[in-house]
Design a protein around this motif. Structure first.
Motif, PDB file in Angstrom:
ATOM      1  N   LEU A  57       0.584  -0.839  -0.266  1.00 13.81           N
ATOM      2  CA  LEU A  57      -0.347   0.240   0.124  1.00 13.81           C
ATOM      3  C   LEU A  57       0.697   1.253   0.108  1.00 13.81           C
ATOM      4  CD1 LEU A  57      -2.832  -1.547   2.119  1.00 13.81           C
ATOM      5  CD2 LEU A  57      -3.447  -0.957  -0.318  1.00 13.81           C
ATOM      6  N   PRO A  58       0.267   2.626  -0.194  1.00 13.49           N
ATOM      7  CA  PRO A  58       0.913   3.828  -0.059  1.00 13.49           C
ATOM      8  C   PRO A  58       1.618   3.796   1.360  1.00 13.49           C
ATOM      9  CG  PRO A  58      -0.997   4.091  -1.176  1.00 13.49           C
ATOM     10  CD  PRO A  58      -1.343   2.224  -0.961  1.00 13.49           C
ATOM     11  N   GLY A  59       2.859   3.926   1.357  1.00 11.83           N
ATOM     12  CA  GLY A  59       3.126   4.235   3.009  1.00 11.83           C
ATOM     13  C   GLY A  59       4.545   3.191   3.067  1.00 11.83           C
ATOM     14  N   GLU A  60       4.531   1.706   2.047  1.00 16.06           N
ATOM     15  CA  GLU A  60       4.665   0.600   2.164  1.00 16.06           C
ATOM     16  C   GLU A  60       6.246   0.507   1.910  1.00 16.06           C
ATOM     17  OE1 GLU A  60       1.334  -2.168   4.307  1.00 16.06           O
ATOM     18  OE2 GLU A  60       1.625  -2.044   2.275  1.00 16.06           O
ATOM     19  N   VAL A  61       6.333   0.867   0.869  1.00 19.86           N
ATOM     20  CA  VAL A  61       7.487   0.993  -0.113  1.00 19.86           C
ATOM     21  C   VAL A  61       7.862   2.444   0.131  1.00 19.86           C
ATOM     22  CG1 VAL A  61       5.974   0.044  -2.597  1.00 19.86           C
ATOM     23  CG2 VAL A  61       9.013  -0.062  -2.327  1.00 19.86           C
ATOM     24  N   PHE A  62       9.486   2.611  -0.368  1.00 22.29           N
ATOM     25  CA  PHE A  62      10.107   4.065  -0.783  1.00 22.29           C
ATOM     26  C   PHE A  62      11.069   3.994  -2.010  1.00 22.29           C
ATOM     27  CE2 PHE A  62      13.281   6.789  -1.116  1.00 22.29           C
ATOM     28  CZ  PHE A  62      12.950   8.277  -0.413  1.00 22.29           C
ATOM     29  N   VAL A  63      10.448   4.688  -3.288  1.00 20.46           N
ATOM     30  CA  VAL A  63      10.142   4.356  -4.772  1.00 20.46           C
ATOM     31  C   VAL A  63      11.105   5.414  -5.074  1.00 20.46           C
ATOM     32  CG1 VAL A  63       9.012   3.600  -6.885  1.00 20.46           C
ATOM     33  CG2 VAL A  63       7.604   3.200  -4.825  1.00 20.46           C
ATOM     34  N   HIS A  64      11.858   5.183  -6.147  1.00 24.57           N
ATOM     35  CA  HIS A  64      12.920   5.719  -7.091  1.00 24.57           C
ATOM     36  C   HIS A  64      12.458   4.856  -8.591  1.00 24.57           C
ATOM     37  CE1 HIS A  64      15.893   8.535  -8.746  1.00 24.57           C
ATOM     38  NE2 HIS A  64      16.482   7.626  -9.457  1.00 24.57           N
ATOM     39  N   ARG A  65      12.436   5.653  -9.916  1.00 25.91           N
ATOM     40  CA  ARG A  65      12.287   5.128 -10.940  1.00 25.91           C
ATOM     41  C   ARG A  65      13.214   6.003 -12.042  1.00 25.91           C
ATOM     42  NH1 ARG A  65       6.167   2.798 -11.635  1.00 25.91           N
ATOM     43  NH2 ARG A  65       6.960   2.357 -13.520  1.00 25.91           N
ATOM     44  N   ASN A  66      14.056   4.790 -12.764  1.00 29.00           N
ATOM     45  CA  ASN A  66      14.187   5.783 -13.936  1.00 29.00           C
ATOM     46  C   ASN A  66      14.300   5.338 -15.592  1.00 29.00           C
ATOM     47  OD1 ASN A  66      16.801   4.344 -13.403  1.00 29.00           O
ATOM     48  ND2 ASN A  66      17.728   6.144 -12.156  1.00 29.00           N
ATOM     49  N   VAL A  67      15.585   5.397 -16.586  1.00 29.51           N
ATOM     50  CA  VAL A  67      14.654   5.208 -17.455  1.00 29.51           C
ATOM     51  C   VAL A  67      15.854   3.470 -17.586  1.00 29.51           C
ATOM     52  CG1 VAL A  67      15.044   4.663 -20.001  1.00 29.51           C
ATOM     53  CG2 VAL A  67      13.887   6.503 -19.144  1.00 29.51           C
ATOM     54  N   GLY A  68      15.522   2.397 -17.748  1.00 26.79           N
ATOM     55  CA  GLY A  68      16.937   1.398 -17.115  1.00 26.79           C
ATOM     56  C   GLY A  68      17.455   1.149 -15.456  1.00 26.79           C
ATOM     57  N   ASN A  69      15.957   1.242 -14.671  1.00 24.18           N
ATOM     58  CA  ASN A  69      16.936   1.341 -13.219  1.00 24.18           C
ATOM     59  C   ASN A  69      18.308   0.993 -12.831  1.00 24.18           C
ATOM     60  OD1 ASN A  69      15.640  -1.156 -14.466  1.00 24.18           O
ATOM     61  ND2 ASN A  69      17.288  -2.223 -13.867  1.00 24.18           N
ATOM     62  N   VAL A  70      19.295   2.580 -13.482  1.00 20.49           N
ATOM     63  CA  VAL A  70      19.909   2.807 -13.451  1.00 20.49           C
ATOM     64  C   VAL A  70      20.778   3.502 -12.088  1.00 20.49           C
ATOM     65  CG1 VAL A  70      22.045   4.024 -13.610  1.00 20.49           C
ATOM     66  CG2 VAL A  70      20.669   2.783 -15.973  1.00 20.49           C
ATOM     67  N   VAL A  71      21.716   3.250 -11.131  1.00 17.51           N
ATOM     68  CA  VAL A  71      22.496   3.746 -10.228  1.00 17.51           C
ATOM     69  C   VAL A  71      23.899   4.459 -10.643  1.00 17.51           C
ATOM     70  CG1 VAL A  71      22.774   3.049  -7.576  1.00 17.51           C
ATOM     71  CG2 VAL A  71      21.101   1.797  -8.461  1.00 17.51           C
ATOM     72  N   LEU A  72      23.725   5.446 -10.638  1.00 14.68           N
ATOM     73  CA  LEU A  72      24.581   6.319 -10.623  1.00 14.68           C
ATOM     74  C   LEU A  72      25.641   6.770  -9.681  1.00 14.68           C
ATOM     75  CD1 LEU A  72      24.068   7.245 -14.324  1.00 14.68           C
ATOM     76  CD2 LEU A  72      25.882   5.254 -13.416  1.00 14.68           C
ATOM     77  N   SER A  73      27.005   6.876  -9.196  1.00 13.34           N
ATOM     78  CA  SER A  73      26.786   8.556  -7.894  1.00 13.34           C
ATOM     79  C   SER A  73      26.769   9.230  -8.255  1.00 13.34           C
ATOM     80  CB  SER A  73      28.281   7.474  -7.407  1.00 13.34           C
ATOM     81  OG  SER A  73      29.490   8.039  -8.382  1.00 13.34           O
ATOM     82  N   ASN A  74      27.022   9.576  -9.211  1.00 11.09           N
ATOM     83  CA  ASN A  74      26.890  11.338  -9.696  1.00 11.09           C
ATOM     84  C   ASN A  74      25.722  11.431 -10.464  1.00 11.09           C
ATOM     85  OD1 ASN A  74      26.394  10.189 -11.904  1.00 11.09           O
ATOM     86  ND2 ASN A  74      28.105  10.882 -13.449  1.00 11.09           N
ATOM     87  N   ASP A  75      24.755  10.639  -9.992  1.00 14.92           N
ATOM     88  CA  ASP A  75      22.782  10.736 -10.639  1.00 14.92           C
ATOM     89  C   ASP A  75      22.680  11.714  -8.459  1.00 14.92           C
ATOM     90  OD1 ASP A  75      20.014  11.432 -10.430  1.00 14.92           O
ATOM     91  OD2 ASP A  75      20.256   9.383 -10.975  1.00 14.92           O
ATOM     92  N   LEU A  76      22.163  13.160  -8.418  1.00 15.15           N
ATOM     93  CA  LEU A  76      21.749  13.957  -8.019  1.00 15.15           C
ATOM     94  C   LEU A  76      20.311  13.351  -7.170  1.00 15.15           C
ATOM     95  CD1 LEU A  76      23.291  16.604  -7.632  1.00 15.15           C
ATOM     96  CD2 LEU A  76      24.179  15.721  -6.489  1.00 15.15           C
ATOM     97  N   ASN A  77      19.313  12.387  -8.055  1.00 14.12           N
ATOM     98  CA  ASN A  77      18.248  12.337  -8.106  1.00 14.12           C
ATOM     99  C   ASN A  77      18.593  11.023  -7.558  1.00 14.12           C
ATOM    100  OD1 ASN A  77      15.253  12.383  -7.342  1.00 14.12           O
ATOM    101  ND2 ASN A  77      15.239  12.040 -10.006  1.00 14.12           N
ATOM    102  N   CYS A  78      18.963  10.233  -7.495  1.00 17.22           N
ATOM    103  CA  CYS A  78      19.232   8.504  -6.486  1.00 17.22           C
ATOM    104  C   CYS A  78      20.018   9.030  -6.085  1.00 17.22           C
ATOM    105  CB  CYS A  78      19.928   7.399  -8.169  1.00 17.22           C
ATOM    106  SG  CYS A  78      20.352   6.359  -8.139  1.00 17.22           S
ATOM    107  N   MET A  79      20.788   9.113  -6.108  1.00 14.70           N
ATOM    108  CA  MET A  79      21.628   9.082  -4.595  1.00 14.70           C
ATOM    109  C   MET A  79      21.589  10.287  -3.604  1.00 14.70           C
ATOM    110  SD  MET A  79      24.145   7.784  -5.222  1.00 14.70           S
ATOM    111  CE  MET A  79      23.974   6.433  -5.735  1.00 14.70           C
ATOM    112  N   SER A  80      20.035  10.957  -4.042  1.00 19.07           N
ATOM    113  CA  SER A  80      19.123  11.545  -2.623  1.00 19.07           C
ATOM    114  C   SER A  80      18.363  10.912  -2.030  1.00 19.07           C
ATOM    115  CB  SER A  80      18.808  12.786  -3.162  1.00 19.07           C
ATOM    116  OG  SER A  80      19.899  13.518  -3.620  1.00 19.07           O
ATOM    117  N   ALA A  81      17.558   9.924  -2.823  1.00 22.54           N
ATOM    118  CA  ALA A  81      16.607   8.834  -2.392  1.00 22.54           C
ATOM    119  C   ALA A  81      17.708   8.025  -1.959  1.00 22.54           C
ATOM    120  CB  ALA A  81      15.983   8.861  -3.848  1.00 22.54           C
ATOM    121  N   VAL A  82      18.728   7.409  -2.429  1.00 25.07           N
ATOM    122  CA  VAL A  82      18.810   6.647  -1.899  1.00 25.07           C
ATOM    123  C   VAL A  82      19.559   7.030  -0.095  1.00 25.07           C
ATOM    124  CG1 VAL A  82      21.151   5.326  -1.237  1.00 25.07           C
ATOM    125  CG2 VAL A  82      19.643   5.574  -3.281  1.00 25.07           C
TER     126      VAL A  82
END
Ligand SMILES: [Zn+2]
Length: 218
Positions: A57-82
């Motif tokens: 349900l809402p509130g049970e999973v914190f979500v970040h999505r981007n094209v191709g589920n990429v995790v990059l240390s210079n992606d401020l959006n993804c790193m801020s969410a993490v």
């Protein structure tokens, strides 16, 4: 002029009714605080909605999505969410979920120019360059294998990022899970890789890649 999105507003009204019929305090409790146990890092693809797939349900999973589920240390959006997930919410499980038939992964395998997106999928293309054995597989299999290897790559990137390094060094219990979702039948496939605080990250990543290769080449 009629509102072309009126049906969505109506859907929302019904959805609120359904939820509050089950739990009248649901939104009141959520408004005060979110306490999700899971973070989902997935693809933007509309066929892979995080909450629905894992029945939360809402509130049970914190979500970040981007094209191709990429995790990059210079992606401020993804790193801020993490960072927010790990340091503020104290999330216990980070899930990187790729999916078969991923447009980003498929695009990384062809030799065509796609415009701006080519900059974004460049790290995915590097996975293929590092694994030349993939080219011996037939095209459909190449795409599947690349989706799996991409998940392992992004799990590895997540494990290397400063937020996780610090959290693990301080003894925080937070695990990273790599999954692949099959859009053809709606099922999550076997866990591709799982990393824990005291695990040998590099060995687990290498073992996961070797297992994918062994399955692919038979
Ligand atoms: Zn995708």
């Amino acid at each position: 002029m009629p509102d072309p999105l009126a049906h969505l507003i109506e859907n929302n009204r019904r959805w609120v009714e359904t939820i509050t019929a089950q739990d009248p305090e649901f939104f009141g409790k959520l408004a005060k605080q979110q306490r999700p146990e899971y973070m989902w890092i997935g693809c933007c693809d509309s066929r892979v909605p995080a909450n629905e797939i894992i029945g939360l349900l809402p509130g049970e999973v914190f979500v970040h999505r981007n094209v191709g589920n990429v995790v990059l240390s210079n992606d401020l959006n993804c790193m801020s969410a993490v960072q927010y997930a790990v340091e503020v919410l104290g999330i216990r499980h980070l899930i990187v979920c790729g999916h078969y038939n991923c447009g980003a992964v498929n695009a990384s395998l062809d030799d065509m120019a796609h415009g701006l997106i080519d900059f974004w999928i460049w790290p995915i293309k590097q996975i293929q360059r590092r694994n030349p054995w993939i080219s011996s597989l037939e095209k459909g299999r190449q795409r599947e294998v690349m989706c799996e290897l991409n998940v392992v790559e992004q799990v590895s990137n997540l494990a290397e990022c400063k937020v996780l390094r610090r959290a693990w060094a301080e003894g925080q219990l937070v695990d990273i899970h790599g999954w692949v979702y099959d859009v053809q039948d709606g099922r999550l496939r076997d866990v591709v890789v799982q990393l824990e605080r005291d695990g040998d990250t590099r060995a687990l990543i290498s073992a996961a890649e070797a297992a994918i290769r062994a399955r692919a080449v038979g």
